[in-house]
Design a protein around this motif. Structure first.
Motif, PDB file in Angstrom:
ATOM      1  N   UNK A   1      -5.739   6.147  -7.747  1.00 21.93           N
ATOM      2  CA  UNK A   1      -6.519   6.933  -6.807  1.00 21.93           C
ATOM      3  C   UNK A   1      -6.472   6.369  -5.403  1.00 21.93           C
ATOM      4  N   UNK A   2      -7.322   6.903  -4.549  1.00 20.21           N
ATOM      5  CA  UNK A   2      -7.434   6.477  -3.159  1.00 20.21           C
ATOM      6  C   UNK A   2      -8.800   5.846  -2.961  1.00 20.21           C
ATOM      7  N   UNK A   3      -8.828   4.689  -2.338  1.00 30.82           N
ATOM      8  CA  UNK A   3     -10.056   3.932  -2.139  1.00 30.82           C
ATOM      9  C   UNK A   3     -10.198   3.564  -0.659  1.00 30.82           C
TER      10      UNK A   3
ATOM     11  N   UNK B   1       0.843  -1.177   0.000  1.00 32.85           N
ATOM     12  CA  UNK B   1       0.000   0.000   0.000  1.00 32.85           C
ATOM     13  C   UNK B   1       0.892   1.245   0.000  1.00 32.85           C
ATOM     14  N   UNK B   2       1.057   1.916  -1.136  1.00 37.03           N
ATOM     15  CA  UNK B   2       0.312   1.853  -2.385  1.00 37.03           C
ATOM     16  C   UNK B   2       0.508   0.529  -3.120  1.00 37.03           C
TER      17      UNK B   2
ATOM     18  N   UNK C   1     -10.104   0.780   5.836  1.00 34.45           N
ATOM     19  CA  UNK C   1      -8.701   1.052   5.578  1.00 34.45           C
ATOM     20  C   UNK C   1      -8.561   1.772   4.247  1.00 34.45           C
ATOM     21  N   UNK C   2      -7.748   2.805   4.232  1.00 36.35           N
ATOM     22  CA  UNK C   2      -7.498   3.549   3.011  1.00 36.35           C
ATOM     23  C   UNK C   2      -6.467   2.826   2.167  1.00 36.35           C
ATOM     24  N   UNK C   3      -6.720   2.731   0.854  1.00 43.68           N
ATOM     25  CA  UNK C   3      -5.838   2.045  -0.086  1.00 43.68           C
ATOM     26  C   UNK C   3      -5.512   3.003  -1.213  1.00 43.68           C
ATOM     27  N   UNK C   4      -4.232   3.097  -1.554  1.00 49.81           N
ATOM     28  CA  UNK C   4      -3.789   3.929  -2.670  1.00 49.81           C
ATOM     29  C   UNK C   4      -3.422   3.035  -3.839  1.00 49.81           C
TER      30      UNK C   4
END
Length: 323
Positions: free
Chosen positions: A302-304, A246-247, A318-321
């Motif tokens: 992007x960011x998901x 992540x990214x 959880x944020x994922x790039x």
């Protein structure tokens, strides 16, 4: 004709229905150009599209309800599917004369607030029946109209930079950039705001006689308060989930470690975009283990947000790039 621009950066994905109350509102009315007063039949028909207006030149309006040169997907400038059923088109370069950049604008549903970060997003696609391409599409947020071309410098607040020599006329390229508001900006302007020479015009060959211009379609426009920043856990109320790398680029590994029964096999996984739309919701079978993999290669950069929910309704986000 219409001219356009955008900036290619990270996209943000916001929570789904479970946290819909926290989903920011798109300040762009009719961001997909579907709402209209009439079906377009002539060049420069942006007046048929609700909320949008031409700033410079004669931007075109394309809608699936049309039956002629301004239909979707087949129209006078080629073939391109819309994100939904409509888009606009702008010229970004004309070799016959300087300052041929076209642009469009609208009024936001409310002014931007000073110091607040907003995520500006839109998609562009190169028309396939034209002889030139250019590198860049930009956006300006302001309460006054920018100067008209020809430009002496790049005026864009945010911008999508592309390689004009390798652009595909089949794909949509995405701008998703963060803009920090000065305060009071109530209009959004989209187009190519660079001097002609700085737009790196590229001659694609004699694709069609008389089509000596660069021309882009624009779709899926949004200005949304940027409430997700950085990388890591956004929300946690009893489940444990980690993601790597992540990214990510093509594959995302998800490790599930539930702190309460029924452990990982009771989990459901959902990935959403910034508007709460589901991007991926992989099925899980009993005994499938604590690590699953997602194919992220089709996702735009992007960011998901990845939502992991156990059988008891406990959730982690959880944020994922995606690079």
């Amino acid at each position: 004709m219409v001219r356009g621009w955008l900036l290619l950066v990270f996209g943000v994905v916001m929570a789904g229905s479970a946290i819909a109350q926290n989903t920011p509102v798109n300040l762009v009315p009719n961001g997909g150009f579907e709402e209209h007063s009439d079906c377009p039949t002539n060049p420069g028909g942006l007046g048929d599209c609700d909320h949008w207006w031409p700033l410079h030149g004669s931007p075109d309006y394309f809608h699936g309800c049309s039956t002629g040169d301004f239909d979707v997907p087949l129209n006078v400038y080629g073939v391109q599917n819309a994100i939904d059923s409509a888009y606009v088109g702008v010229a970004t370069y004309t070799p016959q004369f300087s300052g041929g950049q076209e642009s469009v604008f609208l009024e936001l549903t409310e002014p931007l607030q000073s110091g607040v970060k907003y995520r500006v997003s839109f998609k562009v696609s190169l028309a396939d029946s034209i002889n030139y391409s250019t590198c860049c599409m930009g956006a300006i947020l302001s309460n006054v109209a920018p100067p008209l071309p020809p430009f002496n410098t790049n005026l864009s607040d945010v911008e999508l930079e592309m390689d004009a020599s390798t652009l595909s006329d089949q794909l949509w390229y995405e701008l998703n950039a963060v803009y920090t508001a000065l305060g009071g900006e109530d209009k959004l302007f989209i187009g190519s705001f660079r001097p002609d020479t700085d737009s790196n015009p590229y001659y694609r060959g004699q694709i069609r006689e008389g089509a000596d211009a660069a021309y882009f379609y624009i779709d899926d426009v949004s200005v949304i308060e940027d409430t997700v920043t950085g990388i890591g856990e956004v929300e946690k109320d009893g489940t444990e989930v980690s993601v790597y790398p992540n990214p990510c680029t093509n594959v995302l590994n998800i490790r599930l470690q539930d702190s309460s029964p029924p452990q990982a096999d009771g989990m459901t996984i959902e990935v959403t975009d910034m508007l709460g739309r589901t991007i991926s919701s992989p099925p899980r079978e009993e005994g499938s283990g604590e690590v699953i993999q997602l194919d992220t290669s089709p996702w735009p950069s992007g960011i998901y947000l990845l939502h992991a929910t156990n059988a008891q309704g406990l959730r982690s986000v959880v944020k994922v790039v995606k690079e």
